[in-house]
Design a protein around this motif. Structure first.
Motif, PDB file in Angstrom:
ATOM      1  N   GLY A 120       0.659  -1.269   0.005  1.00  0.00           N
ATOM      2  CA  GLY A 120       0.001  -0.073  -0.051  1.00  0.00           C
ATOM      3  C   GLY A 120       0.753   1.190   0.065  1.00  0.00           C
ATOM      4  N   PHE A 121       1.884   1.222   0.771  1.00  0.00           N
ATOM      5  CA  PHE A 121       2.815   2.385   0.739  1.00  0.00           C
ATOM      6  C   PHE A 121       3.470   2.737  -0.635  1.00  0.00           C
ATOM      7  CE2 PHE A 121       3.039   2.405   5.356  1.00  0.00           C
ATOM      8  CZ  PHE A 121       2.487   3.537   5.918  1.00  0.00           C
ATOM      9  N   ALA A 122       3.884   1.471  -1.088  1.00  0.00           N
ATOM     10  CA  ALA A 122       4.474   1.627  -2.606  1.00  0.00           C
ATOM     11  C   ALA A 122       3.538   2.301  -3.316  1.00  0.00           C
ATOM     12  CB  ALA A 122       5.096   0.177  -2.830  1.00  0.00           C
ATOM     13  N   GLN A 123       2.219   1.837  -3.465  1.00  0.00           N
ATOM     14  CA  GLN A 123       1.191   2.181  -4.405  1.00  0.00           C
ATOM     15  C   GLN A 123       1.170   3.840  -4.220  1.00  0.00           C
ATOM     16  OE1 GLN A 123      -2.444   0.323  -3.753  1.00  0.00           O
ATOM     17  NE2 GLN A 123      -2.852   0.761  -6.253  1.00  0.00           N
ATOM     18  N   ILE A 124       1.221   4.146  -2.833  1.00  0.00           N
ATOM     19  CA  ILE A 124       0.558   5.605  -2.425  1.00  0.00           C
ATOM     20  C   ILE A 124       1.760   6.308  -2.956  1.00  0.00           C
ATOM     21  CG2 ILE A 124       0.575   7.271  -0.456  1.00  0.00           C
ATOM     22  CD1 ILE A 124      -0.992   4.991   0.975  1.00  0.00           C
ATOM     23  N   TYR A 125       2.885   6.017  -2.808  1.00  0.00           N
ATOM     24  CA  TYR A 125       4.153   6.624  -3.171  1.00  0.00           C
ATOM     25  C   TYR A 125       4.721   6.723  -4.510  1.00  0.00           C
ATOM     26  CZ  TYR A 125       4.232   8.679   1.737  1.00  0.00           C
ATOM     27  OH  TYR A 125       3.920   8.840   2.856  1.00  0.00           O
ATOM     28  N   GLY A 126       3.792   5.794  -5.415  1.00  0.00           N
ATOM     29  CA  GLY A 126       4.252   5.793  -6.897  1.00  0.00           C
ATOM     30  C   GLY A 126       5.366   4.771  -6.943  1.00  0.00           C
ATOM     31  N   LEU A 127       5.883   4.034  -6.017  1.00  0.00           N
ATOM     32  CA  LEU A 127       7.023   3.231  -6.265  1.00  0.00           C
ATOM     33  C   LEU A 127       6.701   2.215  -7.204  1.00  0.00           C
ATOM     34  CD1 LEU A 127       8.132   3.064  -2.433  1.00  0.00           C
ATOM     35  CD2 LEU A 127       9.402   4.439  -4.547  1.00  0.00           C
ATOM     36  N   GLU A 128       7.545   1.290  -7.818  1.00  0.00           N
ATOM     37  CA  GLU A 128       7.486   0.274  -8.543  1.00  0.00           C
ATOM     38  C   GLU A 128       6.790  -0.673  -7.790  1.00  0.00           C
ATOM     39  OE1 GLU A 128       8.198  -0.338 -12.038  1.00  0.00           O
ATOM     40  OE2 GLU A 128       8.597   1.767 -12.327  1.00  0.00           O
ATOM     41  N   LYS A 129       5.985  -1.672  -8.495  1.00  0.00           N
ATOM     42  CA  LYS A 129       5.322  -2.779  -7.643  1.00  0.00           C
ATOM     43  C   LYS A 129       6.442  -3.757  -7.082  1.00  0.00           C
ATOM     44  CE  LYS A 129       2.121  -6.533  -8.385  1.00  0.00           C
ATOM     45  NZ  LYS A 129       1.056  -7.160  -9.159  1.00  0.00           N
ATOM     46  N   HIS A 130       7.264  -4.108  -7.669  1.00  0.00           N
ATOM     47  CA  HIS A 130       8.585  -4.972  -6.866  1.00  0.00           C
ATOM     48  C   HIS A 130       9.316  -4.115  -6.265  1.00  0.00           C
ATOM     49  CE1 HIS A 130       6.365  -8.538  -8.345  1.00  0.00           C
ATOM     50  NE2 HIS A 130       5.988  -7.662  -9.635  1.00  0.00           N
ATOM     51  N   THR A 131       9.389  -3.085  -5.641  1.00  0.00           N
ATOM     52  CA  THR A 131      10.303  -2.400  -4.997  1.00  0.00           C
ATOM     53  C   THR A 131      10.884  -3.087  -3.755  1.00  0.00           C
ATOM     54  OG1 THR A 131       9.407  -0.206  -5.685  1.00  0.00           O
ATOM     55  CG2 THR A 131      10.949  -0.308  -4.020  1.00  0.00           C
ATOM     56  N   VAL A 132       9.815  -3.808  -2.980  1.00  0.00           N
ATOM     57  CA  VAL A 132      10.042  -4.646  -1.788  1.00  0.00           C
ATOM     58  C   VAL A 132       9.429  -5.887  -2.098  1.00  0.00           C
ATOM     59  CG1 VAL A 132       9.367  -4.668   0.321  1.00  0.00           C
ATOM     60  CG2 VAL A 132       9.875  -2.483  -0.449  1.00  0.00           C
ATOM     61  N   ASP A 133      10.198  -6.795  -1.678  1.00  0.00           N
ATOM     62  CA  ASP A 133       9.686  -8.281  -1.783  1.00  0.00           C
ATOM     63  C   ASP A 133       9.743  -8.783  -0.387  1.00  0.00           C
ATOM     64  OD1 ASP A 133       8.874 -10.885  -2.938  1.00  0.00           O
ATOM     65  OD2 ASP A 133      10.758 -11.429  -3.808  1.00  0.00           O
ATOM     66  N   PHE A 134       8.407  -8.786   0.163  1.00  0.00           N
ATOM     67  CA  PHE A 134       8.232  -9.395   1.692  1.00  0.00           C
ATOM     68  C   PHE A 134       7.965 -10.772   1.548  1.00  0.00           C
ATOM     69  CE2 PHE A 134       5.873  -9.943   5.368  1.00  0.00           C
ATOM     70  CZ  PHE A 134       6.571  -9.407   6.255  1.00  0.00           C
ATOM     71  N   ILE A 135       8.843 -11.687   2.200  1.00  0.00           N
ATOM     72  CA  ILE A 135       8.474 -12.848   2.297  1.00  0.00           C
ATOM     73  C   ILE A 135       8.148 -13.420   3.726  1.00  0.00           C
ATOM     74  CG2 ILE A 135       9.551 -15.405   1.828  1.00  0.00           C
ATOM     75  CD1 ILE A 135      11.137 -13.140  -0.169  1.00  0.00           C
ATOM     76  N   ASP A 136       7.071 -13.748   3.924  1.00  0.00           N
ATOM     77  CA  ASP A 136       6.663 -14.347   5.271  1.00  0.00           C
ATOM     78  C   ASP A 136       6.601 -15.772   5.418  1.00  0.00           C
ATOM     79  OD1 ASP A 136       5.033 -14.719   7.670  1.00  0.00           O
ATOM     80  OD2 ASP A 136       3.169 -14.217   6.819  1.00  0.00           O
ATOM     81  N   LEU A 137       7.416 -16.087   6.391  1.00  0.00           N
ATOM     82  CA  LEU A 137       8.008 -17.537   6.368  1.00  0.00           C
ATOM     83  C   LEU A 137       7.019 -18.208   7.366  1.00  0.00           C
ATOM     84  CD1 LEU A 137      11.759 -16.899   6.110  1.00  0.00           C
ATOM     85  CD2 LEU A 137      10.413 -17.897   4.522  1.00  0.00           C
ATOM     86  N   MET A 138       5.921 -17.828   8.002  1.00  0.00           N
ATOM     87  CA  MET A 138       5.176 -18.237   8.890  1.00  0.00           C
ATOM     88  C   MET A 138       4.866 -19.801   8.504  1.00  0.00           C
ATOM     89  SD  MET A 138       5.238 -16.585  11.724  1.00  0.00           S
ATOM     90  CE  MET A 138       3.793 -17.529  12.699  1.00  0.00           C
ATOM     91  N   LYS A 139       4.473 -19.903   7.370  1.00  0.00           N
ATOM     92  CA  LYS A 139       3.950 -21.439   6.854  1.00  0.00           C
ATOM     93  C   LYS A 139       5.256 -22.324   6.861  1.00  0.00           C
ATOM     94  CE  LYS A 139       4.043 -20.401   1.993  1.00  0.00           C
ATOM     95  NZ  LYS A 139       3.414 -20.044   0.794  1.00  0.00           N
ATOM     96  N   TYR A 140       6.251 -22.081   7.003  1.00  0.00           N
ATOM     97  CA  TYR A 140       7.304 -22.939   6.951  1.00  0.00           C
ATOM     98  C   TYR A 140       7.694 -23.219   8.426  1.00  0.00           C
ATOM     99  CZ  TYR A 140       7.940 -21.565   2.164  1.00  0.00           C
ATOM    100  OH  TYR A 140       7.796 -21.687   0.917  1.00  0.00           O
TER     101      TYR A 140
END
Length: 153
Positions: A83-103
């Protein structure tokens, strides 16, 4: 681009995944307890550091690699970052967040509980590392996918 590996505390599965990403661990390594315990930041992130990103290093493609403890809020944090990336007009893949909880598995959960709730650090760490070894193949496959994603600059 930033890559953030996140798990409950940020200092166990996330550190192993970040270490695989940076080549500090090899996917075909014999995963000894000592090798895991000697990873940078392994077991070092405290409760007060939850939600903060810890810089681990830069990969060979210039991506900055971080770990973060997010308890059970990984999905919320991921949506917030997007959402922050979208608000500030950043590229879609500026941040790749990987949630490892399922591991997580029974052993990683029990080991973490023993360390943080019961104060049984040595026994808890042995159980936790057993659980990490059980999840290692899946973590290795995930990190391999992240490494092979196109870099967005």
């Amino acid at each position: 681009m930033k890559v953030i590996y996140s798990c409950y505390w940020g200092s166990y599965l996330a550190v192993v995944a970040a270490s695989l990403h940076l080549g500090l661990l090899k996917g075909n390594d014999d995963l000894s307890n000592e090798k895991i315990l000697n990873l940078p930041f392994f077991g070092k992130i405290k409760k007060g550091d939850l939600g903060e990103m810890t810089f681990i290093g830069t990969d060979n493609r210039g991506r900055e690699i971080y770990v973060m403890g997010s308890k059970k809020s990984g999905r919320i944090i991921e949506r917030t970052l997007n959402g922050f990336a979208q608000i500030y007009g950043l590229e879609k893949h500026t941040v790749d967040f990987i949630d490892l909880m399922k591991y997580n598995n029974f052993y990683t959960c029990c080991g973490t509980f023993m360390i943080h709730k019961l104060g049984l650090k040595n026994a808890g760490m042995a159980v936790l590392i057993w659980g990490i070894k059980k999840s290692f193949g899946r973590l290795r496959n995930l990190v391999s996918k992240v490494l092979n994603e196109p870099a967005y600059f």
